[in-house]
Motif scaffolding. Structure first.
Motif, short mmCIF file in Angstrom:
data_model
loop_
_atom_site.label_atom_id
_atom_site.label_comp_id
_atom_site.label_asym_id
_atom_site.label_seq_id
_atom_site.Cartn_x
_atom_site.Cartn_y
_atom_site.Cartn_z
N TRP B 116 0.81 -1.22 0.00
CA TRP B 116 0.00 0.00 0.00
C TRP B 116 0.84 1.27 0.00
O TRP B 116 2.03 1.24 0.34
N LEU B 117 0.21 2.37 -0.33
CA LEU B 117 0.81 3.68 -0.08
C LEU B 117 1.10 3.73 1.41
O LEU B 117 0.28 3.29 2.21
N ASP B 118 2.24 4.28 1.79
CA ASP B 118 2.65 4.17 3.19
C ASP B 118 1.62 4.75 4.15
O ASP B 118 1.34 4.16 5.19
N TRP B 119 1.06 5.92 3.81
CA TRP B 119 0.11 6.54 4.74
C TRP B 119 -1.14 5.69 4.94
O TRP B 119 -1.72 5.66 6.01
N LYS B 120 -1.53 4.96 3.91
CA LYS B 120 -2.71 4.10 4.02
C LYS B 120 -2.40 2.90 4.93
O LYS B 120 -3.19 2.51 5.78
N TYR B 121 -1.19 2.35 4.73
CA TYR B 121 -0.76 1.21 5.54
C TYR B 121 -0.63 1.62 7.01
O TYR B 121 -1.14 0.94 7.91
N GLN B 122 0.01 2.76 7.25
CA GLN B 122 0.23 3.22 8.64
C GLN B 122 -1.09 3.50 9.35
O GLN B 122 -1.21 3.33 10.55
N ALA B 123 -2.08 3.96 8.57
CA ALA B 123 -3.36 4.34 9.19
C ALA B 123 -4.05 3.13 9.83
O ALA B 123 -4.86 3.29 10.74
N ALA B 124 -3.73 1.92 9.37
CA ALA B 124 -4.41 0.72 9.88
C ALA B 124 -3.64 0.05 11.00
O ALA B 124 -3.96 -1.07 11.38
N LYS B 125 -2.58 0.72 11.48
CA LYS B 125 -1.77 0.13 12.56
C LYS B 125 -2.27 0.59 13.91
O LYS B 125 -2.45 1.78 14.15
N ALA B 126 -2.49 -0.36 14.82
CA ALA B 126 -2.87 0.01 16.17
C ALA B 126 -1.63 0.49 16.92
O ALA B 126 -0.51 0.34 16.45
N LYS B 127 -1.86 1.05 18.12
CA LYS B 127 -0.73 1.60 18.88
C LYS B 127 0.28 0.52 19.26
O LYS B 127 1.46 0.79 19.39
N ASP B 128 -0.22 -0.72 19.43
CA ASP B 128 0.71 -1.79 19.80
C ASP B 128 1.45 -2.35 18.58
O ASP B 128 2.17 -3.35 18.69
N GLY B 129 1.26 -1.72 17.43
CA GLY B 129 2.03 -2.12 16.24
C GLY B 129 1.37 -3.18 15.39
O GLY B 129 1.87 -3.52 14.32
N SER B 130 0.22 -3.70 15.82
CA SER B 130 -0.42 -4.74 15.01
C SER B 130 -1.19 -4.11 13.85
O SER B 130 -1.69 -2.99 13.96
N LEU B 131 -1.24 -4.86 12.75
CA LEU B 131 -1.96 -4.38 11.57
C LEU B 131 -3.40 -4.90 11.66
O LEU B 131 -3.64 -6.09 11.60
#
Lengths: 303, 418
Positions: B116-131
């Protein structure tokens, strides 16, 4: 007599009436009591285990400005809708009770708004009362009046919503009143006519007092309904799907606030407290209305 | 009035759970829940054909609002969710705040690195780092504007020539003043909230910081945006039409405003609302004040409730692969979020006659790459936008002062964050 048939006589009647009580307990009494139970917890939809907080939800509610705003809105919309609605319904019933051509067509006619989908009505009325392109404002302009911002102005929005409610329910109530009117014996009217009473006098002194039980019923049911108005203000909001009841909650009703607290905010305990307060308010106002209607209708004429 | 039946019906709908008994033939049954139109029907049949051991049941809900409400109710109830559940961007923060209820797709799913585009990928990450979610589509922002109104007000009107007007928010509001003056008081944009939200999403910090503390009062940038937008309202730039309301729809038809913040999917909305009679009057340009932005788009998640999480993750990963999302785009117009999909010839070749034959696919692919890093959204972020900032800006448009409006915004935000 065998023991079995003794039991049959003794207990079977209970079995026959059981379905009602079981159903009532399941869908009436249990939710009521469980709501009271939930209202004493800090109960979040997704927040893990509920915490017992006693009366805290109620205390928070009484110091919550939004609660008082929505309560005022609800009462205002209720008065604007139920009052005119019942007066018009009685007059309409009197009209329908006179000799008309094709009476059934007229009676079905007044019931039509009730049959139409509430959501469709809501969308149509929200369009009519649109501040910029709505028909209502165009008409006002046509007769030389100022345009009204039906969304922004608190009182105007209440009027618009009350019109929606009245449109839907007046005909329904008129038919109930009509049924009661037709049950009034002709002899009483004839006797009054012989005594020299004109149509207006007969209506006030004969018809109205004899309508008392029906009016009490109509007033009580419209109180219960009127205090729980939900769909109309929800659909009236310009922002689709919003539960805010306007930009500053100017037409948010108490049920709408309850719904917002429960399903948008996830605060089930708080919403349950609102539900219970609403329940008590409905009972209180219905009782007052009952007493007033009884007195008013009994105050004149035939006893 | 007499609300009971409606409420009861609503509750019955909410309570209706997805029946999940496996089919008798030994195949695994996977359910997938989506809303509006994802363009997946054909793809699901394709997947079933390629995987004989799997049967897919697609639960589609018409509207996003009721869909997400049911989603959260079922999350709370602990049962009833589908194996793959779509979540829209605006509700993602509430999902990310509860990572324990969803599977970490990087743990159970196939490898999807750099898809994915990085911003889209990062948006789906929880605070604990899980996708938590695989990105499906996005809504990269461009500017749509009324060519004819621009020309009549003496502004440049060709897509290349208008770009300087949309270089920054300052130039945007300045051009607005010019437009209002020369057009005899016509509005520049549709509503204050639409502009404010776009500006807000470009900030480094959103309504919450990483510790989930409300920043509305502490962050001067939020106040600056507020002041700029409400000042523009005071200068007559807003048409004061609530987005997606009936009156807003009518506003497109009657040309009540000259510009519209325009994610890829907005082209369809404009076409439908402005109608054939206004064809050729609207144009779109690949510029957006303050850089770029995104509005909308969804993710596919696998809730912990799923009985076949591994198979569900495989299906979700397959659906969100570039090849499949390009097909979904051609079917339903959902603009893909995958890097490879943005270079697909089917996408880049797309043109739009209504908007003067613009190469819309290429234009929005360019805009998608301009989006900055994903802004952190705390739990309740969407609610603050919907129930605090938007209504408060509406009160300003209805006559309240900018200060009163701000106070209302702060108060409601605090109440919501409590």
């Amino acid at each position: 007599m065998s023991r079995l048939s003794r039991w049959d006589v003794k207990y079977s009647p209970y079995l026959y009436i059981a379905p009602f009580f079981v159903l009532f307990g399941l869908v009436g009494l249990f939710p009521l009591l469980y709501t009271a139970y939930v209202s004493m917890f800090d109960w979040d939809l997704l927040g893990g285990d509920p915490v017992f907080v006693g009366a805290d939800n109620y205390l928070a509610l009484f110091s919550d400005n939004q609660f008082w705003t929505t309560l005022t809105n609800t009462l205002s919309i209720f008065v604007l809708s139920s009052g005119p609605q019942i007066v018009i319904a009685v007059l309409l019933a009197a009209l329908l009770n006179s000799r008309l051509r094709a009476p059934t067509a007229w009676r079905v006619g007044v019931l039509l708004p009730y049959v139409a989908s509430l959501v469709a009505l809501g969308i149509i009325f929200a369009n009519l009362f649109g501040p910029n392109y709505g028909l209502a404002n165009n008409l006002l302009e046509l007769v030389g009046l100022d345009r009204v911002d039906w969304q922004a102005d608190r009182f105007a929005s209440h009027v618009a919503i009350a019109v929606m409610v009245n449109w839907r329910w007046t005909g329904y109530n008129a038919l109930i009143v009509l049924a009661a009117m037709q049950a009034i014996p002709k002899e009483i009217h004839e006797a009054a006519t012989v005594d020299g009473a004109g149509p207006v006098r007969r209506f006030v002194s004969v018809t109205l007092p004899l309508l008392r039980p029906t009016l009490v019923f109509v007033v009580i049911t419209s109180t219960i309904g009127g205090l729980q108005i939900f769909t109309e203000p929800k659909l009236f909001d310009a922002m689709p799907g919003s539960n805010n009841g306007g930009s500053s909650n100017q037409f948010q009703t108490i049920t709408l606030y309850m719904y917002q607290s429960a399903f948008e905010g996830g605060h089930l305990g708080y919403a349950s407290a609102i539900a219970w307060v609403l329940f008590l308010v409905v009972i209180a106002i219905a009782t007052v209305n009952f007493l007033i209607t009884r007195r008013l209708a009994a105050g004149s004429g035939v006893r | 009035m007499r609300q009971r039946p409606t409420l009861l019906a609503a509750i019955a709908v909410l309570g209706a759970t997805v029946a999940c008994g496996g089919p008798a033939d030994g195949r695994i049954e996977l359910t997938i829940g989506t809303f509006t139109e994802f363009g997946y029907e054909q793809l699901l049949t394709e997947y079933e054909a390629a995987h004989p051991g799997i049967k897919i049941v697609h639960n589609r809900t018409g509207q996003g609002g009721p869909y997400h409400q049911a989603l959260f109710t079922k999350l709370g109830a602990g049962s009833g969710l589908a194996d793959v559940q779509a979540v829209e961007e605006g509700y993602l923060a509430d999902v990310l705040a509860r990572p324990a209820l969803f599977h970490n797709l990087e743990q159970i799913g196939p490898a999807t690195a750099d898809r994915w585009l990085d911003w889209k990928y990062q948006a789906a990450k929880a605070k604990d780092g899980s996708l938590i979610g695989y990105g499906t589509d996005i809504g990269p922002l461009a500017m749509c504007y009324r060519k004819d109104l621009f020309a009549a007000a003496g502004l440049p009107s060709e897509p290349e020539a208008v770009k300087p007007l949309f270089a920054s928010w300052q130039s945007f509001f300045a051009a607005g003043d010019q437009f209002v003056a020369k057009s005899g008081g016509k509005a520049w944009f549709d509503s204050a909230a639409q502009i404010f939200n776009a500006m807000h999403n470009q900030l480094d910090t959103g309504y919450f910081d990483r510790q989930d503390r409300l920043t509305v009062e502490q962050n001067p940038a939020i106040r600056q945006n507020w002041d700029q937008v409400t000042a523009a309202v005071a200068r007559g730039q807003s048409a004061k039409l609530v987005a997606f309301s009936n009156e807003w729809n009518s506003g497109f038809k009657s040309g009540a405003f000259a510009t519209k913040t325009c994610p890829a999917w907005m082209l369809g909305v404009i076409k439908e609302q402005a109608g054939a009679g206004n064809a050729g009057k609207w144009a779109v340009t690949d510029a957006f004040p303050g850089g770029g932005g995104n509005w909308g788009g969804s993710f596919l998640t696998v809730p912990k409730q799923s009985r076949h999480p591994k198979e569900a993750a495989e299906l979700a990963a397959w659906l969100t692969a570039p090849e499949q999302q390009v097909k979904a785009f051609l079917k339903a117009g959902t603009f893909p979020s995958q890097v490879k999909a943005l270079t697909a010839p089917e996408l880049l070749g797309g043109t739009d006659a209504y908007f003067g034959g613009v190469r819309s696919g290429e234009l929005f692919a360019t805009q998608a790459r301009k989006v900055g890093k994903a802004q952190y959204k705390g739990p309740g972020d969407g609610k603050i936008q919907e129930n605090a900032s938007t209504p408060a800006l509406q009160t300003v448009e209805q006559g309240a002062s900018a200060r009163e409006g701000w106070q209302r915004f702060v108060d409601s935000a605090k109440k919501l964050a409590k």
